[in-house]
Motif scaffolding. Structure first.
Motif, PDB file in Angstrom:
ATOM      1  N   VAL A 140     121.238  -5.049  50.724  1.00  0.00           N
ATOM      2  CA  VAL A 140     120.018  -5.397  51.675  1.00  0.00           C
ATOM      3  C   VAL A 140     119.200  -4.140  51.878  1.00  0.00           C
ATOM      4  O   VAL A 140     117.769  -4.157  52.160  1.00  0.00           O
ATOM      5  CB  VAL A 140     120.689  -6.135  53.096  1.00  0.00           C
ATOM      6  CG1 VAL A 140     119.411  -5.998  54.005  1.00  0.00           C
ATOM      7  CG2 VAL A 140     121.034  -7.432  52.563  1.00  0.00           C
ATOM      8  N   LEU A 141     119.710  -2.932  52.429  1.00  0.00           N
ATOM      9  CA  LEU A 141     118.987  -1.778  52.868  1.00  0.00           C
ATOM     10  C   LEU A 141     118.363  -1.142  51.522  1.00  0.00           C
ATOM     11  O   LEU A 141     117.049  -0.588  51.623  1.00  0.00           O
ATOM     12  CB  LEU A 141     119.785  -0.566  53.577  1.00  0.00           C
ATOM     13  CG  LEU A 141     120.758  -1.403  54.678  1.00  0.00           C
ATOM     14  CD1 LEU A 141     121.453  -0.152  55.323  1.00  0.00           C
ATOM     15  CD2 LEU A 141     119.550  -1.618  55.709  1.00  0.00           C
ATOM     16  N   GLU A 142     118.968  -0.871  50.403  1.00  0.00           N
ATOM     17  CA  GLU A 142     118.483  -0.426  49.275  1.00  0.00           C
ATOM     18  C   GLU A 142     116.951  -1.420  48.931  1.00  0.00           C
ATOM     19  O   GLU A 142     116.196  -0.638  48.457  1.00  0.00           O
ATOM     20  CB  GLU A 142     119.453  -0.217  48.257  1.00  0.00           C
ATOM     21  CG  GLU A 142     118.867   0.296  47.017  1.00  0.00           C
ATOM     22  CD  GLU A 142     118.383   1.663  47.055  1.00  0.00           C
ATOM     23  OE1 GLU A 142     117.454   2.024  46.281  1.00  0.00           O
ATOM     24  OE2 GLU A 142     118.823   2.293  48.110  1.00  0.00           O
ATOM     25  N   ALA A 143     117.421  -2.472  48.696  1.00  0.00           N
ATOM     26  CA  ALA A 143     116.305  -3.593  48.474  1.00  0.00           C
ATOM     27  C   ALA A 143     114.819  -3.301  49.639  1.00  0.00           C
ATOM     28  O   ALA A 143     113.873  -3.288  48.963  1.00  0.00           O
ATOM     29  CB  ALA A 143     116.550  -4.945  48.347  1.00  0.00           C
ATOM     30  N   ALA A 144     115.173  -3.023  50.547  1.00  0.00           N
ATOM     31  CA  ALA A 144     114.292  -2.727  51.670  1.00  0.00           C
ATOM     32  C   ALA A 144     113.266  -1.587  51.551  1.00  0.00           C
ATOM     33  O   ALA A 144     112.200  -1.524  51.375  1.00  0.00           O
ATOM     34  CB  ALA A 144     114.628  -2.981  53.107  1.00  0.00           C
ATOM     35  N   ARG A 145     114.186  -0.443  51.219  1.00  0.00           N
ATOM     36  CA  ARG A 145     113.892   0.702  50.753  1.00  0.00           C
ATOM     37  C   ARG A 145     112.792   0.820  49.567  1.00  0.00           C
ATOM     38  O   ARG A 145     111.621   1.261  49.623  1.00  0.00           O
ATOM     39  CB  ARG A 145     114.718   1.797  50.736  1.00  0.00           C
ATOM     40  CG  ARG A 145     115.453   2.380  51.908  1.00  0.00           C
ATOM     41  CD  ARG A 145     116.167   3.884  51.603  1.00  0.00           C
ATOM     42  NE  ARG A 145     117.414   3.275  50.842  1.00  0.00           N
ATOM     43  CZ  ARG A 145     118.610   3.037  51.301  1.00  0.00           C
ATOM     44  NH1 ARG A 145     118.998   2.969  52.603  1.00  0.00           N
ATOM     45  NH2 ARG A 145     119.460   2.938  50.352  1.00  0.00           N
TER      46      ARG A 145
ATOM     47  N   ARG B 210     111.212  -1.432  48.577  1.00  0.00           N
ATOM     48  CA  ARG B 210     109.682  -2.422  48.851  1.00  0.00           C
ATOM     49  C   ARG B 210     108.917  -1.741  49.854  1.00  0.00           C
ATOM     50  O   ARG B 210     108.229  -2.177  50.336  1.00  0.00           O
ATOM     51  CB  ARG B 210     110.139  -4.140  49.272  1.00  0.00           C
ATOM     52  CG  ARG B 210     110.807  -4.946  48.440  1.00  0.00           C
ATOM     53  CD  ARG B 210     111.014  -6.382  48.786  1.00  0.00           C
ATOM     54  NE  ARG B 210     111.474  -6.344  50.251  1.00  0.00           N
ATOM     55  CZ  ARG B 210     112.761  -6.506  50.081  1.00  0.00           C
ATOM     56  NH1 ARG B 210     113.687  -6.846  49.212  1.00  0.00           N
ATOM     57  NH2 ARG B 210     113.127  -6.755  51.597  1.00  0.00           N
ATOM     58  N   ASP B 211     109.669  -0.655  50.392  1.00  0.00           N
ATOM     59  CA  ASP B 211     109.024   0.158  51.540  1.00  0.00           C
ATOM     60  C   ASP B 211     108.726  -1.015  52.696  1.00  0.00           C
ATOM     61  O   ASP B 211     107.434  -1.018  53.164  1.00  0.00           O
ATOM     62  CB  ASP B 211     107.636   0.626  51.186  1.00  0.00           C
ATOM     63  CG  ASP B 211     107.282   1.836  52.094  1.00  0.00           C
ATOM     64  OD1 ASP B 211     108.058   2.353  52.948  1.00  0.00           O
ATOM     65  OD2 ASP B 211     105.900   2.154  52.149  1.00  0.00           O
ATOM     66  N   ALA B 212     109.587  -1.676  52.886  1.00  0.00           N
ATOM     67  CA  ALA B 212     109.476  -2.849  54.039  1.00  0.00           C
ATOM     68  C   ALA B 212     110.687  -2.647  54.984  1.00  0.00           C
ATOM     69  O   ALA B 212     112.007  -2.121  54.417  1.00  0.00           O
ATOM     70  CB  ALA B 212     109.430  -3.864  53.466  1.00  0.00           C
ATOM     71  N   VAL B 213     110.768  -3.068  56.216  1.00  0.00           N
ATOM     72  CA  VAL B 213     111.760  -3.227  56.937  1.00  0.00           C
ATOM     73  C   VAL B 213     112.695  -4.320  56.636  1.00  0.00           C
ATOM     74  O   VAL B 213     112.196  -5.572  55.931  1.00  0.00           O
ATOM     75  CB  VAL B 213     111.380  -3.642  58.412  1.00  0.00           C
ATOM     76  CG1 VAL B 213     110.511  -2.585  58.983  1.00  0.00           C
ATOM     77  CG2 VAL B 213     110.553  -4.802  58.688  1.00  0.00           C
ATOM     78  N   PRO B 214     114.090  -4.164  56.603  1.00  0.00           N
ATOM     79  CA  PRO B 214     115.019  -5.085  56.060  1.00  0.00           C
ATOM     80  C   PRO B 214     115.071  -6.339  56.840  1.00  0.00           C
ATOM     81  O   PRO B 214     114.492  -6.187  57.952  1.00  0.00           O
ATOM     82  CB  PRO B 214     116.314  -4.368  56.029  1.00  0.00           C
ATOM     83  CG  PRO B 214     116.091  -3.221  57.309  1.00  0.00           C
ATOM     84  CD  PRO B 214     114.637  -3.026  57.234  1.00  0.00           C
ATOM     85  N   ASP B 215     115.576  -7.361  56.554  1.00  0.00           N
ATOM     86  CA  ASP B 215     115.807  -8.536  57.403  1.00  0.00           C
ATOM     87  C   ASP B 215     116.633  -8.267  58.388  1.00  0.00           C
ATOM     88  O   ASP B 215     117.432  -7.395  58.712  1.00  0.00           O
ATOM     89  CB  ASP B 215     116.540  -9.501  56.643  1.00  0.00           C
ATOM     90  CG  ASP B 215     115.598 -10.498  55.560  1.00  0.00           C
ATOM     91  OD1 ASP B 215     114.431 -10.085  55.670  1.00  0.00           O
ATOM     92  OD2 ASP B 215     116.122 -10.978  54.553  1.00  0.00           O
TER      93      ASP B 215
END
Length: 374
Positions: free
Chosen positions: A67-72, A74-79
């Motif tokens: 979850v955290l790696e995908a957010a990084r 995308r340069d977005a805040v995670p769920d």
């Protein structure tokens, strides 16, 4: 107020301070384990800082890492993240790790501290973009605050009510994107609308002895404690599958070894120290044995009501139900029946007692504590 940089010269002044909105900057509480500090500060120093350092819980760790790696990327805040499980398993530590992995500040507060919608509005309105808001014991938050949190988590907006009565108006306040990390020991008490707004839910289970021994090895190194493998294994086996208890027992065995031994945490020192502190070979403490002895010696094995059992051991009913009972039930010493609590055959055997003739320790029916059969 936003989180401070670790290089902020005023960080140490705020380490024990509480912000105006009732929360505090948690990263300021983490200090070097070698310094003179109280028990709470030492516990904070023993917390892993990164997911790679977090032992045990492989399923939750791998899921959270994704979850955290995908957010990084995308340069977005995670769920928003919900962590559930018994006390002492690492929910707060994982919240700190989320902020560290995202390289974002973290704001810490708790459900009982938020008793009005205004309390939550003050915290939300001061968050910086990407900041992590950790809500411990989130199931104990006031209902009005919960309803405000729904809107904030979904739309990053809160409605501030100005005035009273017919003249009151709602002013929408836009919030920067942020991540809520909620922790709860009783996820069933969370209302469905709040639970559904978390994009990731992780449940932490009790640790096995191997993982606990790895945790103790790391803690001994940070505390500069000389320890043997068999000594740490002895402590791990009596820690009830809980890292918080394991680290606490390690410090007590260290104290014993320094005062009565050679300063080395070995098996002999661990056994002697834990006997002194009323922790037996299976991790049962004074309260646990008191509950079992009351059941077996005073009530013939039960069943007996919770309130009566609590009076017999001189504790509040909530203490018996939330502190002693979960472990006793999980380990098979205690049986919850529709008529009350009863001692199992394992309880009689552990206490070295023989059940009264003509009786047998109950195994079924079991219930969930609400009168429903499991």
């Amino acid at each position: 107020m936003t989180g401070r940089s670790p290089d902020d010269p005023f960080l140490g002044e705020r380490a024990e301070g509480v912000l105006d909105d009732g929360s505090y900057e948690a990263t300021a509480r983490v200090v070097d384990a070698g310094s003179d500090a109280d028990e709470r500060t030492v516990e904070a120093a023993l917390r892993p800082r990164r997911l790679a350092e977090f032992p045990g819980q492989p399923r939750v760790r791998d899921q959270l890492s994704l979850v955290l790696e995908a957010a990084r990327r995308r340069d977005a805040v995670p769920d928003h993240i919900l962590l559930s499980g018994p006390p002492g398993l690492g929910k707060t530590t994982l919240a700190m790790i989320v902020a560290a992995e995202l390289e974002r500040p973290i704001r810490v507060t708790s459900g009982p501290a938020i008793q009005h919608a205004g309390d939550l509005a003050a915290i939300l309105s001061s968050l910086a973009e990407g900041e992590v808001l950790f809500l411990d014991e989130i199931h104990r938050m006031a209902r009005a605050a919960e309803e405000m949190l729904y809107l904030a988590m979904e739309d990053f907006r809160v409605d501030v009510i100005v005035g009273k009565g017919p003249g009151a108006t709602a002013i929408p306040l836009e919030l920067p994107p942020f991540t809520v990390v909620g922790a709860t020991t009783r996820s069933g008490l969370l209302p469905a609308p709040l639970r559904d707004r978390f994009g990731f839910t992780g449940h932490l289970d009790y640790y096995n002895a191997v993982d606990l021994a790895a945790i103790l090895t790391r803690s001994a190194r940070l505390l500069a404690v000389e320890a043997t493998d068999d000594g740490l294994a002895e402590i791990a086996g009596r820690s009830r599958g809980t890292p918080r208890i394991a680290n606490r027992l390690l410090r007590r065995v260290r104290d014993y070894a320094q005062v009565h031994g050679q300063g080395v945490v070995d098996r002999a020192a661990a056994q002697a120290a834990l006997e002194l502190f009323d922790v037996d070979g299976l991790g049962l403490d004074r309260l646990d044995r008191g509950v079992l002895e009351a059941l077996c010696k005073r009530f013939g094995g039960g069943p007996v009501g919770l309130s009566t059992l609590a009076v017999a051991v001189g504790e509040e009913a909530d203490t018996v139900e939330t502190v002693a009972e979960p472990y006793l039930v999980r380990e098979g010493f205690l049986v919850r029946t529709p008529r009350g609590r009863a001692a199992s055959a394992l309880a009689w055997e552990h206490l070295g007692l023989t059940p009264p003739s003509g009786t047998s320790a109950p195994t079924l029916p079991l219930d969930d504590g609400e009168g429903r059969f499991g």
